[in-house]
Scaffold this motif. Structure first.
Motif, PDB file in Angstrom:
ATOM      1  N   GLU A 203      -8.889 -33.301  33.787  1.00  0.00           N
ATOM      2  CA  GLU A 203      -8.548 -34.651  34.221  1.00  0.00           C
ATOM      3  C   GLU A 203      -7.881 -34.630  35.593  1.00  0.00           C
ATOM      4  OE1 GLU A 203      -8.173 -38.728  34.326  1.00  0.00           O
ATOM      5  OE2 GLU A 203      -9.376 -37.467  33.002  1.00  0.00           O
ATOM      6  N   LEU A 204      -7.008 -33.678  35.829  1.00  0.00           N
ATOM      7  CA  LEU A 204      -6.379 -33.555  37.145  1.00  0.00           C
ATOM      8  C   LEU A 204      -7.425 -33.235  38.214  1.00  0.00           C
ATOM      9  CD1 LEU A 204      -3.156 -31.606  36.090  1.00  0.00           C
ATOM     10  CD2 LEU A 204      -3.196 -33.862  37.184  1.00  0.00           C
ATOM     11  N   ALA A 205      -8.425 -32.445  37.845  1.00  0.00           N
ATOM     12  CA  ALA A 205      -9.475 -32.094  38.806  1.00  0.00           C
ATOM     13  C   ALA A 205     -10.245 -33.329  39.271  1.00  0.00           C
ATOM     14  CB  ALA A 205     -10.431 -31.079  38.185  1.00  0.00           C
ATOM     15  N   THR A 206     -10.387 -34.327  38.399  1.00  0.00           N
ATOM     16  CA  THR A 206     -11.073 -35.561  38.808  1.00  0.00           C
ATOM     17  C   THR A 206     -10.263 -36.336  39.838  1.00  0.00           C
ATOM     18  OG1 THR A 206     -10.091 -36.957  37.062  1.00  0.00           O
ATOM     19  CG2 THR A 206     -12.106 -35.736  36.503  1.00  0.00           C
ATOM     20  N   LYS A 207      -8.984 -36.014  39.946  1.00  0.00           N
ATOM     21  CA  LYS A 207      -8.101 -36.650  40.925  1.00  0.00           C
ATOM     22  C   LYS A 207      -7.897 -35.769  42.153  1.00  0.00           C
ATOM     23  CE  LYS A 207      -5.616 -38.875  37.098  1.00  0.00           C
ATOM     24  NZ  LYS A 207      -6.222 -40.206  37.279  1.00  0.00           N
ATOM     25  N   GLY A 208      -8.690 -34.702  42.244  1.00  0.00           N
ATOM     26  CA  GLY A 208      -8.600 -33.807  43.383  1.00  0.00           C
ATOM     27  C   GLY A 208      -7.458 -32.810  43.312  1.00  0.00           C
ATOM     28  N   ILE A 209      -6.929 -32.585  42.112  1.00  0.00           N
ATOM     29  CA  ILE A 209      -5.794 -31.675  41.918  1.00  0.00           C
ATOM     30  C   ILE A 209      -6.272 -30.434  41.174  1.00  0.00           C
ATOM     31  CG2 ILE A 209      -3.503 -31.390  40.904  1.00  0.00           C
ATOM     32  CD1 ILE A 209      -3.224 -34.473  41.081  1.00  0.00           C
ATOM     33  N   SER A 210      -6.037 -29.259  41.750  1.00  0.00           N
ATOM     34  CA  SER A 210      -6.465 -27.991  41.171  1.00  0.00           C
ATOM     35  C   SER A 210      -5.255 -27.251  40.589  1.00  0.00           C
ATOM     36  CB  SER A 210      -7.126 -27.128  42.253  1.00  0.00           C
ATOM     37  OG  SER A 210      -7.303 -25.803  41.821  1.00  0.00           O
ATOM     38  N   VAL A 211      -5.309 -26.968  39.292  1.00  0.00           N
ATOM     39  CA  VAL A 211      -4.172 -26.294  38.650  1.00  0.00           C
ATOM     40  C   VAL A 211      -4.615 -25.043  37.912  1.00  0.00           C
ATOM     41  CG1 VAL A 211      -2.793 -28.392  38.382  1.00  0.00           C
ATOM     42  CG2 VAL A 211      -4.371 -27.716  36.559  1.00  0.00           C
ATOM     43  N   SER A 212      -3.726 -24.074  37.871  1.00  0.00           N
ATOM     44  CA  SER A 212      -3.918 -22.909  37.013  1.00  0.00           C
ATOM     45  C   SER A 212      -3.531 -23.287  35.587  1.00  0.00           C
ATOM     46  CB  SER A 212      -3.038 -21.745  37.470  1.00  0.00           C
ATOM     47  OG  SER A 212      -3.389 -21.319  38.767  1.00  0.00           O
ATOM     48  N   VAL A 213      -4.177 -22.652  34.610  1.00  0.00           N
ATOM     49  CA  VAL A 213      -3.832 -22.834  33.199  1.00  0.00           C
ATOM     50  C   VAL A 213      -3.582 -21.448  32.619  1.00  0.00           C
ATOM     51  CG1 VAL A 213      -4.558 -23.708  30.957  1.00  0.00           C
ATOM     52  CG2 VAL A 213      -5.270 -24.899  33.040  1.00  0.00           C
ATOM     53  N   ALA A 214      -2.428 -21.268  31.967  1.00  0.00           N
ATOM     54  CA  ALA A 214      -2.068 -19.932  31.486  1.00  0.00           C
ATOM     55  C   ALA A 214      -1.319 -19.999  30.167  1.00  0.00           C
ATOM     56  CB  ALA A 214      -1.218 -19.200  32.523  1.00  0.00           C
ATOM     57  N   SER A 215      -1.589 -19.017  29.321  1.00  0.00           N
ATOM     58  CA  SER A 215      -0.910 -18.875  28.033  1.00  0.00           C
ATOM     59  C   SER A 215       0.349 -18.035  28.207  1.00  0.00           C
ATOM     60  CB  SER A 215      -1.840 -18.200  27.022  1.00  0.00           C
ATOM     61  OG  SER A 215      -1.131 -17.749  25.885  1.00  0.00           O
ATOM     62  N   ILE A 216       1.424 -18.479  27.545  1.00  0.00           N
ATOM     63  CA  ILE A 216       2.691 -17.759  27.609  1.00  0.00           C
ATOM     64  C   ILE A 216       3.079 -17.334  26.189  1.00  0.00           C
ATOM     65  CG2 ILE A 216       3.913 -19.979  27.652  1.00  0.00           C
ATOM     66  CD1 ILE A 216       6.095 -18.576  29.285  1.00  0.00           C
ATOM     67  N   PRO A 217       2.498 -16.233  25.683  1.00  0.00           N
ATOM     68  CA  PRO A 217       2.720 -15.844  24.283  1.00  0.00           C
ATOM     69  C   PRO A 217       4.081 -15.227  24.001  1.00  0.00           C
ATOM     70  CG  PRO A 217       1.316 -14.243  25.368  1.00  0.00           C
ATOM     71  CD  PRO A 217       1.532 -15.351  26.354  1.00  0.00           C
ATOM     72  N   PHE A 218       4.693 -14.579  24.994  1.00  0.00           N
ATOM     73  CA  PHE A 218       5.979 -13.901  24.767  1.00  0.00           C
ATOM     74  C   PHE A 218       7.112 -14.856  25.129  1.00  0.00           C
ATOM     75  CE2 PHE A 218       3.069 -10.332  25.253  1.00  0.00           C
ATOM     76  CZ  PHE A 218       3.482  -9.488  24.227  1.00  0.00           C
ATOM     77  N   VAL A 219       7.709 -15.466  24.128  1.00  0.00           N
ATOM     78  CA  VAL A 219       8.742 -16.476  24.366  1.00  0.00           C
ATOM     79  C   VAL A 219      10.092 -15.827  24.673  1.00  0.00           C
ATOM     80  CG1 VAL A 219       9.925 -18.484  23.388  1.00  0.00           C
ATOM     81  CG2 VAL A 219       7.517 -18.059  22.843  1.00  0.00           C
ATOM     82  N   SER A 220      10.356 -14.678  24.092  1.00  0.00           N
ATOM     83  CA  SER A 220      11.649 -14.015  24.279  1.00  0.00           C
ATOM     84  C   SER A 220      11.679 -13.129  25.517  1.00  0.00           C
ATOM     85  CB  SER A 220      11.984 -13.168  23.040  1.00  0.00           C
ATOM     86  OG  SER A 220      11.931 -13.940  21.866  1.00  0.00           O
ATOM     87  N   SER A 221      10.518 -12.801  26.050  1.00  0.00           N
ATOM     88  CA  SER A 221      10.425 -11.939  27.230  1.00  0.00           C
ATOM     89  C   SER A 221       9.352 -12.524  28.140  1.00  0.00           C
ATOM     90  CB  SER A 221      10.042 -10.511  26.831  1.00  0.00           C
ATOM     91  OG  SER A 221      10.892  -9.998  25.814  1.00  0.00           O
ATOM     92  N   ILE A 222       9.758 -13.178  29.211  1.00  0.00           N
ATOM     93  CA  ILE A 222       8.824 -13.928  30.042  1.00  0.00           C
ATOM     94  C   ILE A 222       8.668 -13.256  31.411  1.00  0.00           C
ATOM     95  CG2 ILE A 222       8.376 -16.162  31.126  1.00  0.00           C
ATOM     96  CD1 ILE A 222       9.974 -17.457  28.869  1.00  0.00           C
ATOM     97  N   ASP A 223       7.434 -13.159  31.875  1.00  0.00           N
ATOM     98  CA  ASP A 223       7.109 -12.523  33.151  1.00  0.00           C
ATOM     99  C   ASP A 223       7.684 -13.340  34.308  1.00  0.00           C
ATOM    100  OD1 ASP A 223       6.021 -11.366  35.394  1.00  0.00           O
ATOM    101  OD2 ASP A 223       3.945 -11.466  34.714  1.00  0.00           O
ATOM    102  N   ILE A 224       8.781 -12.869  34.876  1.00  0.00           N
ATOM    103  CA  ILE A 224       9.464 -13.604  35.939  1.00  0.00           C
ATOM    104  C   ILE A 224       8.632 -13.615  37.223  1.00  0.00           C
ATOM    105  CG2 ILE A 224      10.795 -11.631  36.763  1.00  0.00           C
ATOM    106  CD1 ILE A 224      11.971 -15.292  36.480  1.00  0.00           C
ATOM    107  N   LYS A 225       7.844 -12.589  37.457  1.00  0.00           N
ATOM    108  CA  LYS A 225       7.017 -12.548  38.662  1.00  0.00           C
ATOM    109  C   LYS A 225       5.991 -13.679  38.649  1.00  0.00           C
ATOM    110  CE  LYS A 225       7.432  -7.585  39.589  1.00  0.00           C
ATOM    111  NZ  LYS A 225       6.694  -6.292  39.739  1.00  0.00           N
TER     112      LYS A 225
END
Length: 307
Positions: A203-225
């Motif tokens: 839906e955002l792409a129809t408005k000319g907005i390009s976004v990354s989509v990513a899964s964040i499975p590790f809730v207690s240890s999150i990739d800060i980079k």
């Protein structure tokens, strides 16, 4: 996710006799093959979750890697004291497996809504909270969990969740697994709401907005980079099928704060305004604010605030 978890755990248990699976009188049909093939590594403890968790901790204290399997709130909130005292404080290698995250059992009413579990369990010492996005991620994460000794909470969907990864992601502790790449911002999600995130990206792409989509499975240890790069790119929206209070979004905010990062960030989660609602998962997500419209609205609001 459920079927993939059981299939993968059986593969691991064939190789490792120290893997034990305990169920609280649930999983008929799903667990039959495991019970038949490895009866010495399987136990149905009956409907006694508090005793079941104490039993699991006892097994784990002897060097076993114990998986405790039940629905939603039963292996979590119902036996929280035993998880805290017998598993986490003793640092016993027990894996609490909850099937039916969020509104997956929505037709059963609010007693079966699992919307506070992440907040509660990630507050416990030594506990690693893991939330797979789809069957591919579930298989890889199950193998990862079977190979370590940390107390772990594995939060699964119910069944028949679509596969959204194009290939099995490489799993390392804290990894954020990107599904699609974009230039204007990022939609981070945990669990089976990845389908909602992908629809929002379209839906955002129809408005000319390009976004990354990513899964964040590790809730207690999150990739800060990854978070650092995402916040530099543009707005970040965290999407989860859980209460706003204490869930994945809160974990991301805590991580961002601890690292002294800056950038536009917002949460999309269950508002829990009407606890009497009964319906299927899609209906309950939509009526409680976990929908494409809310994601797009919050993303554009953050983008406008940056101008």
């Amino acid at each position: 996710m459920r079927d993939t978890f059981v299939k993968t755990l059986l593969e691991e248990a064939r190789r490792d006799p120290n893997i034990i699976l305990i169920t609280g009188d649930l999983g008929y049909g799903v667990l039959d093959e495991f019970a038949k093939e490895l009866p010495g590594q399987f136990l149905n403890s009956g409907v006694n979750e508090q005793a079941m968790m104490g039993l699991a901790a006892g097994y784990a204290s002897t060097g076993k890697r114990v998986f405790v399997y039940s629905i939603g709130n039963f292996p979590t909130l119902r036996c929280l004291e035993q998880i805290r005292n017998d598993v986490c404080l003793m640092n016993n290698p027990v894996v609490v497996v909850s099937v039916g995250a969020g509104y997956a059992y929505g037709s059963q009413g609010y007693t079966h809504h699992a919307l506070e579990d992440i907040a509660v369990l990630r507050a416990l010492p030594n506990m690693e909270v893991i939330v797979p996005a789809d069957p591919l991620e579930t298989g890889e994460l199950t193998r990862f969990i079977a190979g370590n000794k940390k107390p772990t909470y594995l939060r699964l969907g119910k069944s028949n969740e679509p596969t959204i990864h194009t290939h099995a992601p490489k799993i390392t502790l804290g990894s954020i697994n990107e599904i699609s790449d974009g230039t204007d911002g990022t939609l981070l999600f945990a669990g089976s709401v990845g389908t909602v995130a992908l629809d929002a990206a379209k839906e955002l792409a129809t408005k000319g907005i390009s976004v990354s989509v990513a899964s964040i499975p590790f809730v207690s240890s999150i990739d800060i980079k990854y978070l650092t790069k995402a916040l530099k790119k543009g707005p970040v929206i965290v999407i989860e099928e859980h209460s706003y209070r204490g869930g994945v979004g809160s974990a991301v905010l805590e991580t961002v704060n601890a690292a002294e990062l800056q950038g536009p960030l917002a949460l999309v989660a269950a508002d829990q305004n009407n606890l009497s609602q009964i319906g299927d998962q899609s209906f309950l997500r939509n009526t409680n604010g976990i929908n494409v419209e809310m994601i797009v609205k919050k993303f554009i609001a953050l983008q406008e605030a940056q101008k």
